[in-house]
Each structure stands twice: as C-alpha cells, then as structure tokens.
Design a protein around this motif. Structure first.
Motif, PDB file in Angstrom:
ATOM      1  N   THR A  43      -2.556   8.196  20.772  1.00 32.81           N
ATOM      2  CA  THR A  43      -2.622   9.253  21.822  1.00 32.81           C
ATOM      3  C   THR A  43      -3.311  10.592  21.606  1.00 32.81           C
ATOM      4  O   THR A  43      -3.203  10.902  20.346  1.00 32.81           O
ATOM      5  CB  THR A  43      -1.272   9.153  22.264  1.00 32.81           C
ATOM      6  OG1 THR A  43      -0.488   9.782  21.472  1.00 32.81           O
ATOM      7  CG2 THR A  43      -0.467   7.913  22.717  1.00 32.81           C
ATOM      8  N   ALA A  44      -3.509  11.242  22.690  1.00 39.69           N
ATOM      9  CA  ALA A  44      -3.742  12.547  22.403  1.00 39.69           C
ATOM     10  C   ALA A  44      -3.278  13.298  23.572  1.00 39.69           C
ATOM     11  O   ALA A  44      -2.880  12.939  24.640  1.00 39.69           O
ATOM     12  CB  ALA A  44      -5.624  12.655  22.707  1.00 39.69           C
ATOM     13  N   ALA A  45      -3.097  14.612  23.438  1.00 33.76           N
ATOM     14  CA  ALA A  45      -2.609  15.573  24.329  1.00 33.76           C
ATOM     15  C   ALA A  45      -3.437  15.895  25.658  1.00 33.76           C
ATOM     16  O   ALA A  45      -4.603  15.954  25.524  1.00 33.76           O
ATOM     17  CB  ALA A  45      -1.976  16.894  23.860  1.00 33.76           C
ATOM     18  N   VAL A  46      -2.807  15.854  26.639  1.00 33.25           N
ATOM     19  CA  VAL A  46      -3.367  16.238  27.972  1.00 33.25           C
ATOM     20  C   VAL A  46      -3.531  18.099  27.985  1.00 33.25           C
ATOM     21  O   VAL A  46      -2.412  18.484  27.724  1.00 33.25           O
ATOM     22  CB  VAL A  46      -2.819  16.057  29.274  1.00 33.25           C
ATOM     23  CG1 VAL A  46      -3.293  16.652  30.455  1.00 33.25           C
ATOM     24  CG2 VAL A  46      -2.791  14.536  29.144  1.00 33.25           C
ATOM     25  N   GLU A  47      -4.497  18.739  28.011  1.00 32.79           N
ATOM     26  CA  GLU A  47      -4.754  20.102  28.093  1.00 32.79           C
ATOM     27  C   GLU A  47      -5.131  20.775  29.234  1.00 32.79           C
ATOM     28  O   GLU A  47      -5.896  20.071  29.995  1.00 32.79           O
ATOM     29  CB  GLU A  47      -5.756  20.498  26.819  1.00 32.79           C
ATOM     30  CG  GLU A  47      -5.329  20.009  25.370  1.00 32.79           C
ATOM     31  CD  GLU A  47      -6.521  20.520  24.539  1.00 32.79           C
ATOM     32  OE1 GLU A  47      -6.847  21.616  24.653  1.00 32.79           O
ATOM     33  OE2 GLU A  47      -7.065  19.562  23.746  1.00 32.79           O
ATOM     34  N   LEU A  48      -4.457  21.820  29.484  1.00 34.27           N
ATOM     35  CA  LEU A  48      -4.855  22.787  30.617  1.00 34.27           C
ATOM     36  C   LEU A  48      -5.854  23.904  30.129  1.00 34.27           C
ATOM     37  O   LEU A  48      -5.126  24.892  29.421  1.00 34.27           O
ATOM     38  CB  LEU A  48      -3.766  23.192  31.459  1.00 34.27           C
ATOM     39  CG  LEU A  48      -3.734  24.192  32.898  1.00 34.27           C
ATOM     40  CD1 LEU A  48      -4.537  23.331  33.713  1.00 34.27           C
ATOM     41  CD2 LEU A  48      -2.672  24.799  33.206  1.00 34.27           C
ATOM     42  N   ARG A  49      -7.056  23.724  30.332  1.00 31.17           N
ATOM     43  CA  ARG A  49      -7.853  24.946  29.574  1.00 31.17           C
ATOM     44  C   ARG A  49      -9.196  24.902  30.976  1.00 31.17           C
ATOM     45  O   ARG A  49      -9.326  24.069  31.380  1.00 31.17           O
ATOM     46  CB  ARG A  49      -8.168  25.071  28.238  1.00 31.17           C
ATOM     47  CG  ARG A  49      -8.774  23.602  28.046  1.00 31.17           C
ATOM     48  CD  ARG A  49      -9.084  23.377  26.327  1.00 31.17           C
ATOM     49  NE  ARG A  49      -9.515  22.157  26.007  1.00 31.17           N
ATOM     50  CZ  ARG A  49     -10.901  21.817  25.745  1.00 31.17           C
ATOM     51  NH1 ARG A  49     -11.722  22.766  26.215  1.00 31.17           N
ATOM     52  NH2 ARG A  49     -11.344  20.715  25.375  1.00 31.17           N
ATOM     53  N   VAL A  50      -9.936  26.200  30.324  1.00 31.96           N
ATOM     54  CA  VAL A  50     -11.383  26.255  30.920  1.00 31.96           C
ATOM     55  C   VAL A  50     -12.216  25.252  30.133  1.00 31.96           C
ATOM     56  O   VAL A  50     -12.059  25.569  28.720  1.00 31.96           O
ATOM     57  CB  VAL A  50     -11.866  27.400  30.937  1.00 31.96           C
ATOM     58  CG1 VAL A  50     -13.442  27.668  31.116  1.00 31.96           C
ATOM     59  CG2 VAL A  50     -11.054  28.346  31.742  1.00 31.96           C
ATOM     60  N   LEU A  51     -13.018  24.333  30.785  1.00 40.82           N
ATOM     61  CA  LEU A  51     -13.801  23.348  30.190  1.00 40.82           C
ATOM     62  C   LEU A  51     -15.402  24.047  30.017  1.00 40.82           C
ATOM     63  O   LEU A  51     -15.823  24.291  31.171  1.00 40.82           O
ATOM     64  CB  LEU A  51     -13.791  21.938  30.516  1.00 40.82           C
ATOM     65  CG  LEU A  51     -14.544  21.010  29.820  1.00 40.82           C
ATOM     66  CD1 LEU A  51     -14.079  20.872  28.342  1.00 40.82           C
ATOM     67  CD2 LEU A  51     -14.493  19.537  30.608  1.00 40.82           C
TER      68      LEU A  51
END
Length: 558
Positions: A43-51
């Motif tokens: 698994t990998a984390a869901v991130e909240l950021r500017v892409l």
C-alpha cells in the motif's frame, strides 16, 4: 590506528557471528523456512498536496546578444592594411556607447554605434539602406545632425568628416583624383551654359519681328515698283505708236525727196549741161538710198520700240515681284526651326553635364571603410572579451584556433540557453514557467520560456537529441557565463488535492476508475474515483462520497 583496529575487529566478529548464525538453525526454524510466506498487500499513503509536473535540465547563462569586432581592412591611404593592432582602447567589463572607439588597427579606428543590421560593406556617398539609417542615427546621437533619410547624403558626409576629424583620424575618400574630376565636371557645366546662352540669343534675334520703319520701307518699295510697272505698261503702246509714226514719216520724207530728185533729173533731160545731169543723177541716187534705208529701217524701228516697251514692262514686273517678296518676308515670322533644334540640343547637353556633376558630387566625399564601424543591437554594451594585443596581427586569435575577433561586445541583458529533452518537448511550451537555480549559492530566479527551436540538435551537456530553447529572466550580471539548473513546471494544480500513486488506479469492467483502500481493521474497500492531473508517478483523484477517501488513507498498489 587504534580506532581502525577496533573497527576491523568488530566487523570481523560480526561477520563470523553472521556466518555461524546463518548455518546453525533449529528444527522449528527449518520447518518454518520450508513454508511459503504469508501473503500481504503493498500500500501507499493518500496525500493532500499541490501536484506539479516538472522537467529538469541545465541552462547556460549568456548575453542576450553579442557582436564580434574585427579590425579595419584599409589604411589611411585606402590600401589593404597589414592588420597590426596599434591601440586597444577598452578592457573587459568596460561599457561602450554610441561613437566610442574600441580598438585601432594599422592606425585606423573602429567606432561603435547602435543598430540591428550588422555592418557588412563600406558605406559610400549615394548609398541607401538600413545600415545608412543606423549610421545617421548614431551620428545624431553624438551631436551631429545627419538627418534620417537613410541616404548617404551631404549632411551625412559632413558628419562623417567631423567624426573622424574629432577623433584625430584622416578621412578616406572614394578616389585620390575625385577633386580634379569634380573641377573638370564643373567646368563642363559652365561651358554648356555659355553655349546654350549663345544659341538662345541667336534664336531670340531671329524670332524678333522687324521694326515698323523696316515694314514701312518695304511697303514703299512695293508701291514704287507698282507705279513703275503701271507706267511701263501704260507707256508701251505709246512708244510703239511714236516709233511707227516716226518710221512712216521717215519713209514718206525719203519718198518725197526721191520724187523731187527724180523730177529734177527729168527736167534736166532737155538741158545739155552734162554736169547738171550728173549732179541730178547723183541726187536721185542719194534720195533712192535714203528712201530704201527708210523703208528698211521702218520695221526695225517699230520692233525696237516694241522690244523696249516689253523690256520696260518686264523690268518693272521683276522689281515689283522683288519688292513684294521683300515685304512678305518682312511681314512673315522667321523660320527658326534649325535654331530651335540647336537650343534643344544645347539644353540636353547642359542637363547631362549637370547630371554628371550632381552624380559625381553626390558620390564623392568621406566614406566609412568596412570594419571601421560596428553596429551593436543594444547600447550601452559591455566588453565581454578582449583578444587584441598591441603589436600583434589583428587575426592572431584566428591563427591560433580562435574566432578571429579582436574583442566581443555583449548586451547588458542576459538570457539562459537550455536544451529540452526530446521526450519532454510535448510538455514544455513557450510561456512555460522556469526556475533557475545556482547550486553554489542556492539563489533562484524565475523566468519563462521565450522560444523553442523546431529542429532537434545534440545537447551541449549530454549530446542527446534535444530542442534548443531560450529562457527570459531578470538575470544579474554576475550570472554571466554560469551553468545553472533549470526546472520547468509544465502543469500544476492551483490548490492542494488528493493524490495517489498512478499504480493504485485501476479500471473496472464497466470502465469506471477505482482504487482499493485498506482500512485500519484490515478490510479493503473499492472506491470509484475521477482522475485529474498526472505527474511524477502520481495522479490527482476525487470521489463523489464525502469521506470515502481522505488524506492518510492507504491505497493498494500491489
């Protein structure tokens, strides 16, 4: 040395322990090793950021424009120079402006002026073009009004002579004998003017009508001739009549005399005097001859009178004709066609002489020999490089593998030349933001792509096919000549968004996109998503149900 020995001992002991441990196993360990590993999710984390999507390459910081300066090709006598540098008037880093001299070769200067069109020819009087317009603008900038006609005219010649004189150099002319040629041409104009004046005077004299006194005299001559003619015509029959009467009278008189003499002779027939008879016979003979002569002369006298009358009439007729013709000539306008043709020919000759003189004078005067002037797109400019050395040939750098330039003038503004990798050209466009980083100081400067070449070329850095591009930015002078990192931001979300690794997004049988979310209790939920920007292995996702996917959730990627 002691620390090194201890370290070696520790490493050796650890190695031995590992080797022993790896070979000594219990029965339970051996059985466990024989079983397959327990399956688990990656698994990998869901991130909240500017892409942001970025491309990173290198950039060379160079002057926006630069011009190489070579030496003059002619000496003061107009002869090809030996190309020896006789003065270097600027140094690296110096600033030059309109009219400045930067170098001297074989005693001839090189002036600098602003202009986009490079100097490519000797500028001579009578020439036209953008380079002439640039020369005029430069001369005006240093205080001499050369106009803005783009024609190398008299004002330009005057200013060029002043520029060289003020700088302490003799001017170069088109030819050594042009002053003699001008004087000869000017004399030809004066001669043509005099010849034309003579022809015009002759035409004016011929075109002037006679005075009234001349016309009156001509009319009087006609009148006199007419009267003489009328008299001759009138007197002719009278003269013939008189001659006829006189001749008839002469015949009659001679006949009477002959009759009298004959009668006298007849009367003497009874006389015996022989002398008287002989005398009477002689008288009869004389009278007979007189009579015969009178008879003979009668038609002659009449003919003479007739001819005399005709001659008088003919003479009067001729005199009247001459007088009438003279009056007609006096009254008629003069035939000046030949004189007019002469005037026209002399006018053409004068026009050609003046044209030759104008062409000669317009093309004479001070010239600007090729390479004695350099046009730089932007002034003031900075001396970026100096290769010239006093006493050395002007092409010394070329003979040693250089460009042959005596010096290089660079614009004060800088630009960054970059190479766009072939695969990244689809993402980088004109106007794409760029961040330039000088790693030595950590200083960054923002810029934009101003142009991208259409043809692939080997990159100066990697040699791989790349598209050459130019970055415009407010670059400091100390960055000139640096190689810096260039980071292109090809796309970016305006606000922070949920992003997941691209491998986490799969497609269902119905075509919907989805991710699998591993919850904290170990269960896995399937969540439908809508994707957005994709960059650097991540993709922007959004969900319809609030809370179905949030920052920190773990999504299955394998």
């Amino acid at each position: 040395m002691l620390a090194a020995g201890v370290l070696i001992a520790l490493v050796g002991a650890s190695t031995v322990a590992w080797l022993v441990g790896s070979r000594v196993r219990s029965a339970d360990q051996a059985a466990a090793s024989a079983q397959p590993p327990t399956p688990s999710l990656i698994t990998a984390a869901v991130e909240l950021r500017v892409l942001s999507a970025t491309v990173i390459t290198r950039a060379d910081v160079l002057p926006a424009t630069s011009v190489e300066v070579t030496g003059p090709t002619l000496d003061s006598d107009g002869v090809p120079s030996s190309g020896i540098v006789t003065a270097v008037l600027v140094g690296k880093g110096d600033e030059v402006a309109d009219g400045d001299r930067v170098v001297e070769v074989a005693g001839r200067p090189v002036f600098v002026f602003a202009g986009e069109t490079p100097a490519y020819r000797t500028l001579r009087p009578g020439m036209t073009g953008d380079d002439v317009a640039q020369l005029q603008a430069g001369l005006s900038a240093i205080g001499c009004d050369a106009g803005a006609t783009a024609v190398y005219d008299d004002a330009t010649k005057t200013c060029v002579e002043q520029m060289y004189t003020n700088a302490g150099y003799p001017t170069v002319r088109n030819s050594d004998n042009e002053l003699t040629e001008i004087a000869t041409s000017e004399a030809a104009v004066a001669e043509a003017e005099d010849t034309l004046e003579l022809a015009q005077n002759a035409l004016e004299t011929a075109s002037t009508p006679p005075s009234s006194s001349v016309l009156v005299a001509a009319q009087a001559a006609v009148n006199n001739a007419q009267r003489a003619y009328d008299t001759a015509v009138r007197n002719g029959p009278h003269l013939i009549d008189v001659a006829t009467r006189d001749a008839a009278n002469a015949v009659a008189s001679a006949r009477d005399a002959l009759a009298a003499a004959t009668d006298a002779l007849t009367a003497l027939a009874t006389s015996a005097d022989a002398g008287d008879v002989a005398h009477a016979k002689a008288a009869v003979s004389d009278a007979q001859r007189t009579y015969d002569a009178a008879v003979k002369d009668q038609p002659i006298l009449i003919d003479v009178a007739t001819r005399s009358s005709s001659d008088d009439v003919a003479s009067a007729t001729d005199a009247l004709y001459v007088a009438t013709a003279a009056l007609a000539d006096a009254q008629a306008p003069a035939d000046t066609s030949e004189l007019q043709l002469t005037v026209q020919q002399q006018q053409s000759a004068l026009q050609q002489a003046r044209l030759n003189f104008a062409n000669l004078t317009s093309e004479s005067g001070a010239i600007v020999p090729f390479a004695e002037i350099v046009f730089v797109p932007v002034l003031p400019a900075r001396v970026d490089f100096v290769a010239a050395r006093v006493g050395q040939p002007a092409n010394a750098s070329a003979s040693s593998g250089g460009s042959g330039a005596l010096l290089v003038l660079a614009s004060p503004t800088l630009r960054a030349d970059v190479s766009i990798p072939q695969g990244a050209q689809a993402f980088v466009r004109e106007g794409t933001p760029v961040e330039l980083l000088y790693e030595a100081t950590g200083e960054t400067i923002a810029g934009v792509v101003s142009s991208i070449g259409a043809e692939l070329a080997p990159s100066a850095l990697s040699g791989l096919p790349s598209y050459p591009a130019v970055v415009d930015a407010d670059l400091p002078a100390q960055w000139s000549g640096l190689n810096v990192r260039a980071t292109f931001t090809t796309a970016s979300t305006s606000d922070p968004v949920l992003v997941v690794p691209s491998a986490a997004v799969t497609s269902a049988a119905n075509g919907n996109l989805r991710v699998q979310v591993q919850r904290e209790n170990g269960t896995v939920d399937t969540v439908d998503v809508t994707t957005g920007l994709s960059a650097d292995g991540f993709v922007e996702v959004s969900v319809a149900a609030v809370g179905a996917l949030v920052d920190g959730d773990r999504v299955v990627i394998g």
